[in-house]
Design an enzyme around this catalytic site. Sequence first.
Site, PDB file in Angstrom:
ATOM      1  N   ASN A   1       1.285  -1.162  -0.337  1.00  0.00           N
ATOM      2  CA  ASN A   1      -0.291  -0.060  -0.195  1.00  0.00           C
ATOM      3  C   ASN A   1       1.059   1.150   0.199  1.00  0.00           C
ATOM      4  OD1 ASN A   1      -1.384   2.243   0.476  1.00  0.00           O
ATOM      5  ND2 ASN A   1      -2.046   1.731   2.211  1.00  0.00           N
TER       6      ASN A   1
ATOM      7  N   LYS B   1      -0.371   4.398  -0.083  1.00  0.00           N
ATOM      8  CA  LYS B   1      -0.252   5.035   0.388  1.00  0.00           C
ATOM      9  C   LYS B   1      -0.598   6.727  -0.429  1.00  0.00           C
ATOM     10  CE  LYS B   1       0.132   3.153   4.514  1.00  0.00           C
ATOM     11  NZ  LYS B   1      -0.075   2.729   6.266  1.00  0.00           N
TER      12      LYS B   1
ATOM     13  N   HIS C   1     -10.032   0.909   5.287  1.00  0.00           N
ATOM     14  CA  HIS C   1      -8.315   1.368   5.828  1.00  0.00           C
ATOM     15  C   HIS C   1      -8.340   2.029   6.818  1.00  0.00           C
ATOM     16  CE1 HIS C   1      -3.807   2.521   6.571  1.00  0.00           C
ATOM     17  NE2 HIS C   1      -3.382   1.252   6.153  1.00  0.00           N
TER      18      HIS C   1
ATOM     19  N   GLU D   1      -6.985   4.600   7.995  1.00  0.00           N
ATOM     20  CA  GLU D   1      -6.756   6.178   7.764  1.00  0.00           C
ATOM     21  C   GLU D   1      -7.815   6.558   7.320  1.00  0.00           C
ATOM     22  OE1 GLU D   1      -2.497   5.241   5.453  1.00  0.00           O
ATOM     23  OE2 GLU D   1      -2.296   5.217   7.408  1.00  0.00           O
TER      24      GLU D   1
ATOM     25  N   GLU E   1      -5.182  -4.853  10.646  1.00  0.00           N
ATOM     26  CA  GLU E   1      -3.559  -3.936  10.823  1.00  0.00           C
ATOM     27  C   GLU E   1      -4.468  -2.734  12.729  1.00  0.00           C
ATOM     28  OE1 GLU E   1      -2.278  -2.504   6.717  1.00  0.00           O
ATOM     29  OE2 GLU E   1      -3.786  -1.385   6.952  1.00  0.00           O
TER      30      GLU E   1
ATOM     31  N   GLY F   1       2.569   2.085  10.711  1.00  0.00           N
ATOM     32  CA  GLY F   1       3.523   3.791  11.022  1.00  0.00           C
ATOM     33  C   GLY F   1       3.962   3.889  12.192  1.00  0.00           C
TER      34      GLY F   1
ATOM     35  N   SER G   1       3.870  -2.252  10.208  1.00  0.00           N
ATOM     36  CA  SER G   1       5.443  -1.508  10.611  1.00  0.00           C
ATOM     37  C   SER G   1       5.818  -2.712  10.200  1.00  0.00           C
ATOM     38  CB  SER G   1       5.493  -1.097  11.877  1.00  0.00           C
ATOM     39  OG  SER G   1       5.186   0.073  12.499  1.00  0.00           O
TER      40      SER G   1
HETATM   41  P1  13P Z   1       2.873   0.784   7.262  1.00  0.00           P
HETATM   42  O1  13P Z   1       3.803  -0.809   7.466  1.00  0.00           O
HETATM   43  O2  13P Z   1       3.792   1.830   6.296  1.00  0.00           O
HETATM   44  O3  13P Z   1       3.249   0.530   8.960  1.00  0.00           O
HETATM   45  O4  13P Z   1       1.093   0.336   7.349  1.00  0.00           O
HETATM   46  C1  13P Z   1       0.496  -0.300   7.310  1.00  0.00           C
HETATM   47  C2  13P Z   1      -0.237  -0.018   6.230  1.00  0.00           C
HETATM   48  O5  13P Z   1      -1.028   0.774   6.976  1.00  0.00           O
HETATM   49  C3  13P Z   1      -0.317  -0.508   5.544  1.00  0.00           C
HETATM   50  O6  13P Z   1      -2.183  -0.511   5.049  1.00  0.00           O
END
Ligand code: 13P
Length: 290
Positions: A43, A45, A128, A130, A198, A204, A244
């Site tokens: 992803n 982002k 997601h 976010e 997740e 992150g 992460s």
């Molecule tokens: P990170 O791997 O940067 O922590 O992000 C995970 C994520 O949100 C994948 O959708």
Amino acid sequence: MKGRSPFKTNFPLSLKGEGDKGGEVDRQSSWGVKMRVPMIAGNWKMNTTISEAVELVSKMRRGLDEIGDVEKVVCPPFVSLSAVKELIKGSSIRLGAQNLYFEEKGAYTGEISPLMVADLCEFVIIGHSERRQYFNETGETVNRKLRAALKVGLKPILCIGERLEEKETGRTEEVVTQQLWSSLAGIDSLGDLIIAYEPVWAIGTGKAATGKQVNETVGLISLSIAQLYDKVVAQNMRILYGGSVTADNIAEFMPQPEIDGALVGGASLKADEFLSIVRQTSEIKGRLSR
Ligand code: 13P
């Protein structure tokens, strides 16, 4: 979906009284079920311009094609999907989008419809954390998006996971079950749905969960799917971990039997690291299946 709410069920969930084994879904059994192919999805982002996206995929393409037995998916930003699609023609890399809107067309300035996504992609990330956090997505919008994606034949990657305070107050199981219930409400057939567990506190932050923790929660998600649908649906469904994930810690997760792969954020933006994650997954899952 069976018409009863898991909230009337006492936690922890159990399949007792519903069949032969009781208490768990045997996801390792190969009797009468398809083997689940591990998946690593990147992803990206809101990162990479079109030329950066092209450069990143160009760096990974050959290496990824050399690795077997893992489904490899990249999810670049919308504006790069066409360019990346051209580049991965004939390769083993599959394409996913990071979002969609649930209406098929009309006066929704700035939105991207399921039909538009399905023109380009095989997968789409939905729900997601976010999007829930910054764009006010609720269980209801996630549900509408899932329905819209399934209707046009997209394979949704549905994200669920608890926040830190929910984990600390021992509510992980309740939260992920509620998220599942609201996301899947009224959906009878899940198509090729994939779930990504997740935990929000791991995204992150550099603070990944442990393999054992994740394995347990993925087992509960699977049990919940078995209750809402049936055991075979649960046995066939791929459930990934995200939060992460790096080349240094992927070996913590992939030996766990319930975890079918990973949804990778930051580390998917580095070609060498993403390759290493995919390679290790192929090796570890390959050893387990022998
Ligand atoms: P990170 O791997 O940067 O922590 O992000 C995970 C994520 O949100 C994948 O959708």
